[in-house]
Write a protein that holds these residues in place. Structure first.
Motif, PDB file in Angstrom:
ATOM      1  N   VAL A  89     -36.056 -20.651   0.378  1.00  0.00           N
ATOM      2  CA  VAL A  89     -35.178 -21.094  -0.700  1.00  0.00           C
ATOM      3  C   VAL A  89     -34.275 -22.201  -0.178  1.00  0.00           C
ATOM      4  N   LEU A  90     -34.267 -23.310  -0.875  1.00  0.00           N
ATOM      5  CA  LEU A  90     -33.399 -24.441  -0.536  1.00  0.00           C
ATOM      6  C   LEU A  90     -32.342 -24.575  -1.629  1.00  0.00           C
ATOM      7  N   PRO A  91     -31.126 -24.083  -1.395  1.00  0.00           N
ATOM      8  CA  PRO A  91     -30.058 -24.258  -2.390  1.00  0.00           C
ATOM      9  C   PRO A  91     -29.688 -25.737  -2.483  1.00  0.00           C
ATOM     10  N   TYR A 250     -34.084 -18.924   4.038  1.00  0.00           N
ATOM     11  CA  TYR A 250     -33.331 -20.054   3.501  1.00  0.00           C
ATOM     12  C   TYR A 250     -33.479 -21.274   4.410  1.00  0.00           C
ATOM     13  N   ILE A 251     -33.415 -22.433   3.785  1.00  0.00           N
ATOM     14  CA  ILE A 251     -33.304 -23.685   4.507  1.00  0.00           C
ATOM     15  C   ILE A 251     -32.062 -24.382   3.978  1.00  0.00           C
ATOM     16  N   PHE A 252     -31.083 -24.581   4.836  1.00  0.00           N
ATOM     17  CA  PHE A 252     -29.765 -25.075   4.436  1.00  0.00           C
ATOM     18  C   PHE A 252     -29.584 -26.524   4.902  1.00  0.00           C
ATOM     19  N   GLN A 253     -29.215 -27.394   3.968  1.00  0.00           N
ATOM     20  CA  GLN A 253     -28.865 -28.770   4.318  1.00  0.00           C
ATOM     21  C   GLN A 253     -27.444 -28.797   4.881  1.00  0.00           C
ATOM     22  N   GLN A 254     -27.240 -29.652   5.894  1.00  0.00           N
ATOM     23  CA  GLN A 254     -25.929 -29.751   6.525  1.00  0.00           C
ATOM     24  C   GLN A 254     -25.332 -31.142   6.306  1.00  0.00           C
TER      25      GLN A 254
END
Length: 502
Positions: A89-91, A250-254
């Protein structure tokens, strides 16, 4: 008497064992030596994914991503017990990347690669309704779901080594190549065991698959001139108590445009990683820094309602990736592709530079395609044709687990799950004729029994407690210091029993 081989492979990480397996399957006589345990370094310190690398699309690495996605399909078939699908899941955060860009990238990701595609395609979801939205902060409304796969990385290395051995390869662990010299007819290498015993072998060709030490091997062991440089990049991960109940990752953008994964881990934990930092120290002993720990905690805290701090970390690990130095500005932008260089100035030398876990099989196939013209008796490429790794003969792992528990009703469900997802169809070699847990011998803690430890020593090159608890399994997360000490004593005292597990 000096033993003769077609191929000497130096390095027991994923690339080395993959090449040894491919070569043995083509009919070559193969010797592999590794100075430590199999997967002792980079290959057991990954994010444990078989994936195309979604973020590499922004770097226009379309060929690399396509190759990796095609390999994902091959590996899912070859080792379904240790590799399985995982939905990510990429929020969405609009100030980092617009939604249209993410959707376009995922559509491309869905369709790159070749051949059969078995995993579900990407889709947009409402995080207010989808179960993955529950642990996220209220500010997240939209997410994107896509598919990749999870792998038990160190076990992937061991199973390749086992398959190579069963096809005739000789595998030496804790054996260092101290010198290698060549003439027109081949290589003469001197190997040193952990006990200091020296032996000499001859090989027609040599493969340098020493990972972070590839350049050092050329300089100090083979003493071969070259013009290559590796960029060593440290990647670190932390493990914390479970942050969410569902099976999604999850894959979280920073804000620095890097991405960080948060992945369900060993049922009761969450794995968070990775960092990318240039590294200039000894590749044998990388450690996570306070800065990296704080970075990963902050990365998770930007998304989860439940905040974590360095004090919550129950385990961490770091690995050094040997990447091709393409003079990229930041460590995260360095290519994850590989280079195979065949030096034929005298006896053949194949150098392996770079690479990633997902593409190891393709790398090995290409390596042998380069080498086999030197060996007229070698057969054709074979590893892409559905040959399973040891234990992976059964594709339906869930059915295998049910059958195992039906035949052994005394086996706890969690233990049956772990055994099947570690050993697949070879689980019965561990259980043997046991009719109760007590029949499995001494209980070392968690669900680790003597029968499994003996199997690992006899057939999987395990020597000490670290091999058993952190590479062949992750039971180190569950054993107490006293239990580890007892296992250490047992391994030091008990001789391995290889024949009983054949």
């Amino acid at each position: 008497m000096i033993e003769q081989f077609d191929l000497l492979v130096v390095g027991g990480g994923i690339n080395g064992v993959g090449i040894a397996r491919d070569a043995a399957g083509r009919g070559l006589s193969v010797c592999l030596c590794e100075r430590d345990d199999l997967a002792a370094h980079t290959s057991s310190a990954s994010t444990k994914l078989i994936h195309g690398g979604l973020r590499y699309l922004e770097q226009y690495e379309f060929a690399l991503v396509g190759k990796a996605l095609a390999e994902r399909e091959v590996l899912l078939r070859a080792a379904p017990h240790i590799i399985w699908p995982l939905r990510f899941v990429l929020p969405h955060q609009s100030h980092l990347r617009p939604a249209w860009m993410i959707r376009l990238g995922l559509l491309l990701y869905d369709n790159l690669g070749r051949g059969r595609r078995t995993l579900p395609k990407s889709r947009r979801v409402s995080l207010k309704r989808h179960k993955s939205g529950l642990p996220l902060r209220d500010e997240f409304h939209i997410g994107f779901v896509y598919s990749d796969a999870w792998v038990q990385d160190a076990r992937l290395v061991v199973l390749n080594a086992m398959d190579a051995m069963e096809r005739g390869a000789t595998i030496f662990t804790r054996t260092r190549c101290v010198s290698a010299s060549r003439d027109a007819d081949g290589w003469t290498a001197q190997l040193e065991s952990a006990r200091g015993e020296l032996s000499t072998i001859r090989a027609k060709a040599l493969v340098n698959a020493t990972g972070p030490w590839a350049v050092q091997f050329l300089d100090d062991v083979a003493k071969v001139g070259h013009d290559h440089a590796l960029r060593l990049v440290k990647g670190s991960h932390i493990v914390v108590p479970r942050l969410f109940e569902h099976p999604y990752a999850y894959i979280f953008q920073q804000p620095d445009r890097r991405i960080v994964f948060a992945i369900p881990y060993e049922h009761d934990f969450t794995l968070i990683g990775t960092t990318d930092m240039d590294y200039h120290d000894d590749p044998s002993a990388p450690h996570i820094s306070d800065e990296e720990t704080r970075y990963l905690c902050d990365a998770a805290n930007r998304y989860f309602k439940r905040s974590i701090a360095p004090a919550d970390v129950v385990w961490s690990y770091s690995g050094v990736r040997p990447l091709l130095d393409d003079e990229a500005g930041s460590a995260s932008e360095v290519t994850r592709d590989y280079l195979l260089e065949l030096d034929q100035h005298a006896a053949p030398l194949l150098n392996v530079f770079g690479g990633k876990l997902t593409t190891y099989r393709k790398l090995a196939e290409e390596a042998l395609d380069r080498l086999t013209p030197l060996f007229p008796h070698a057969s054709e490429a074979w590893t892409s044709k559905g040959h399973p790794l040891p234990g992976g003969e059964r594709q339906d792992v869930s059915t295998l687990q049910r059958e195992l528990q039906s035949a052994h009703p005394w086996l706890p469900e969690s233990m049956a799950w772990r055994l099947v997802h570690s050993y697949g169809g070879r689980t019965m070699r561990i259980l043997g004729q046991a009719r109760s847990l007590q029949d499995l011998g001494e209980h070392f803690g968690a669900d680790l029994y003597q029968a499994e430890v003996d199997y690992l020593r006899a057939l999987e090159w395990a020597v000490d407690a670290t091999d058993v608890l952190w590479r062949r399994s992750k039971l180190g997360l569950r054993l107490t210091a006293e239990q580890v000490a007892r296992l250490t004593t047992y391994l030091a005292d008990a001789p391995p029993r290889r024949a009983s597990f054949a």
